[in-house]
Design an enzyme around this catalytic site. Structure first.
Site, PDB file in Angstrom:
ATOM      1  N   HIS A   8     -32.879 -16.370 -36.341  1.00 59.36           N
ATOM      2  CA  HIS A   8     -31.172 -16.690 -36.369  1.00 59.36           C
ATOM      3  C   HIS A   8     -30.655 -17.381 -37.735  1.00 59.36           C
ATOM      4  CE1 HIS A   8     -27.787 -18.249 -34.113  1.00 59.36           C
ATOM      5  NE2 HIS A   8     -27.912 -19.134 -34.893  1.00 59.36           N
ATOM      6  N   CYS A   9     -29.648 -16.709 -38.241  1.00 59.57           N
ATOM      7  CA  CYS A   9     -29.205 -17.084 -39.547  1.00 59.57           C
ATOM      8  C   CYS A   9     -28.101 -17.807 -39.300  1.00 59.57           C
ATOM      9  CB  CYS A   9     -28.938 -15.739 -40.394  1.00 59.57           C
ATOM     10  SG  CYS A   9     -28.651 -16.149 -42.185  1.00 59.57           S
ATOM     11  N   PRO A  10     -27.866 -19.015 -39.632  1.00 60.74           N
ATOM     12  CA  PRO A  10     -26.570 -19.684 -39.561  1.00 60.74           C
ATOM     13  C   PRO A  10     -25.637 -19.429 -40.586  1.00 60.74           C
ATOM     14  CG  PRO A  10     -28.171 -21.144 -40.386  1.00 60.74           C
ATOM     15  CD  PRO A  10     -29.152 -19.959 -40.099  1.00 60.74           C
TER      16      PRO A  10
END
Length: 495
Positions: free
Chosen positions: A200-202
Site C-alpha cells: 500500500h503506497c500512501p
C-alpha cells in the site's frame, strides 16, 4: 335495499375499510416497496475506499500524502518551466523544455492512472457463499478434531495447491470470507483482499496490485528521470549565470532555481533507489510483500525457489509490464440487482397473521406468501360497524337455511387460504367474538389459532337493545368479495 314484507327500517351492514397507509391501522401490508433509483455497487462497497465520478475513480481513504506528491511535482516542474527553461532554450537548445514537458506529462499520467484505478480488489463472498464455505470448513474441522466448541475462533485455515512443483498455501480471509488466491493479501488500510498484492503506497493514495503495478513502476521510473533531468539543468542554469554575473548574483537573479535544486537533491535518492528496487523485483518476478517476508529464493536449486519466475530476466519483465491487463472483478459501476421481496418488520401494535417471532426473522418466499394469504383472508372478512343489531325477522337466502337467531356473526376461527370463505351461521353468538384491541395488546405475533377477529366486531357481552334491523349479505356480494381477494393475492404473490 328493503326486503319486501319487512317490518320497520333496516340498517345496511357494511364492510369496514382498512387503510394500509394510516399509522393507526390494525394491520399493514406485508410488502412495502419503496420506489427509488437503483444504486450502483460502489455506493455500498464494503471496503474503506473513496469513489469519484460515479465510481470511475477509486482511491484509498487516506489521500493526504497523495496531494503532497501532486504539489511537489507540480510546483517543482512549474518553477522549472517558468524560470529555467526560457534561459536554457535560448542559451543551449529548445529541446530542453520539450523533453521536460514529455517527461512531466508521462509522470502525471502514470501517477493518476495508478492512483485512480482498481488495484485488483477481490470481491467478498456473498452471505450464501460464506455460509456454505463456513459449513464446509466446519464439517472438515469437526471430522479432524472430533468436536467443535462454540465461540472459539479456529486458527488460520489454509489450503495447499501445487504451482510449478512448489507447494503454495492459500490462506482464508476472515473479513472477505474467501480463500485468497496465490500472491493475494488483505490490505489493512483499504480493508480489501488485493490480487498479487505488492504494497500500500500512501504517495499514490492507493494499493499497488496486479492491475496497477505496471503503471506504478512506470511512474517511479519516469519520476526518477524527471527529477534527475530537472536537477541537472537547474545546476547548469546556475553555472551559466554565475559565469556571467558571479555565483551570488546568479542565485539572486534566479531564486526559484535554488528551491528546485534543494527539492530534487533530497528526493532523487529515494526515488532512484525505489526504482532500482522495483526493477530487481520485476526481473525476479517477485512482489514487495514476498521479498519482505522472504518467501522465495531466486535459486532453483533451493527448496523455496520462486515458482512464479520464468527463469529469464527478459521474460519476467515482459510478463510484468507487457502482459494482458486483467479486468476489474468488483464491477463497481454495475447496478445492484433487486432482492427477493421480504416481509416488512411489524411496527408497534401491528398483528402479523400466521407468523411467529422466530419465523419473521427468517421467512422464506413460501412463508411470505402464506402470511399474505392470511392477511388477505382476514382483510376480506366482512366487518360489522359499531354495535349494529338486527331483529329476528330476516328473509332466508335462496337455497340456504334461514337465519333466525339474533345478529348472525361470522365465524373466523383459524385463518385459511382464500379458497374457502367463512359462512354465516346462526349458531354463533356474540360471545364467540374476541375484541382485537383487548386481546393483542402486549403481543407482537400470533399463531393462526390465536388470531383475533378483525376489528370492528362487537366486544363480548355488549347488549343488543336497538330495534333497527340490518341486511344479511347476499351470496353474490360474498362471491364478488372472494374473487377480489384472490386477485389481490395473485398480484401480491407475483411482486
Amino acid at each position: 335495499m328493503t326486503p319486501g314484507g319487512g317490518s320497520g327500517p333496516m340498517k345496511d351492514c357494511e364492510y369496514s375499510q382498512i387503510s394500509t397507509h394510516s399509522s393507526s391501522s390494525p394491520m399493514e401490508s406485508p410488502h412495502k416497496k419503496k420506489k427509488s433509483a437503483p444504486k450502483r455497487k460502489w455506493e455500498v462497497f464494503p471496503g474503506r475506499n473513496k469513489f469519484f465520478c460515479n465510481g470511475r475513480i477509486m482511491m484509498a481513504r487516506q489521500t493526504g500524502v497523495f496531494y503532497l506528491t501532486l504539489v511537489l511535482i507540480l510546483v517543482t516542474s512549474g518553477l522549472f518551466f517558468a524560470f529555467d527553461c526560457p534561459y536554457l532554450s535560448e542559451k543551449i537548445t529548445p529541446a530542453i523544455p520539450a523533453i521536460g514537458g514529455i517527461l512531466f506529462f508521462f509522470v502525471m499520467g502514470t501517477l493518476l492512472r495508478t492512483s485512480f484505478s482498481d488495484p485488483g480488489v477481490l470481491p467478498r463472498a456473498t452471505p450464501d457463499e460464506a455460509a456454505d464455505l463456513e459449513r464446509q470448513i466446519g464439517n472438515t474441522e469437526d471430522i479432524a478434531n472430533g468436536s467443535s466448541s462454540g465461540g472459539y475462533r479456529p486458527p488460520p485455515r489454509t489450503k495447499e495447491v501445487i504451482i510449478n512443483g512448489q507447494t503454495v498455501k492459500l490462506k482464508y480471509c476472515f473479513t472477505c470470507k474467501i480463500f485468497r488466491p496465490p500472491r493475494a493479501s488483505h490490505c489493512s488500510l483499504c480493508d480489501n483482499c488485493v490480487e498479487r498484492f505488492d504494497h500500500h503506497c500512501p504517495w499514490v493514495g492507493n494499493c499497488v496490485g496486479k492491475r496497477n503495478y505496471r503503471f506504478f513502476y512506470m511512474f517511479i521510473l519516469s519520476l526518477s528521470f524527471l527529477t534527475v533531468f530537472i536537477f541537472a539543468f537547474v545546476i547548469t542554469h546556475v553555472i551559466l549565470r554565475s559565469q556571467q554575473t558571479g555565483f551570488l548574483n546568479a542565485l539572486k537573479d534566479s531564486p526559484a532555481s535554488v528551491l528546485e535544486a534543494v527539492v530534487c537533491f533530497f528526493s532523487v535518492w529515494s526515488i532512484v533507489g525505489l526504482s532500482g528496487f522495483h526493477t530487481y523485483l520485476i526481473s525476479s518476478n517477485q512482489t514487495t510483500n514476498e521479498d519482505i517476508k522472504g518467501s522465495w529464493s531466486n535459486k532453483r536449486g533451493k527448496e523455496n525457489y520462486n515458482p512464479y519466475s520464468y527463469g529469464n530476466i527478459f521474460t519476467n519483465c515482459c510478463a510484468a509490464l507487457c502482459g494482458p491487463l486483467s479486468p476489474s472483478l468488483i464491477d463497481r459501476r454495475g447496478f445492484i440487482q433487486p432482492d427477493t421481496p421480504q416481509l416488512a418488520g411489524p411496527s408497534n401494535g401491528i398483528t402479523m397473521y400466521g407468523a411467529t417471532q422466530s419465523q419473521s426473522n427468517m421467512c422464506d418466499q413460501d412463508q411470505c406468501i402464506q402470511s399474505t394469504k392470511f392477511v388477505l383472508q382476514a382483510a376480506a372478512t366482512p366487518l360489522l360497524q359499531s354495535e349494529p343489531s338486527i331483529t329476528s325477522e330476516e328473509l332466508p337466502l335462496p337455497g340456504k337455511t334461514a337465519i333466525s337467531g339474533p345478529c348472525a356473526t361470522l365465524t373466523l376461527g383459524q385463518p385459511t387460504p382464500p379458497s374457502s370463505m367463512p359462512n354465516l351461521t346462526a349458531d354463533t353468538g356474540l360471545t364467540d367474538m374476541i375484541p382485537l384491541k383487548d386481546e393483542h395488546e402486549g403481543h407482537q405475533f400470533l399463531t393462526p389459532e390465536e388470531a383475533p377477529s378483525p376489528p370492528g366486531m362487537l366486544p363480548s357481552g355488549s347488549p343488543i337493545t336497538h330495534s333497527h334491523t340490518m341486511h344479511v349479505l347476499s351470496l353474490a356480494s360474498q362471491d364478488s368479495l372472494h374473487e377480489d381477494s384472490v386477485r389481490g393475492l395473485v398480484k401480491l404473490s407475483s411482486v
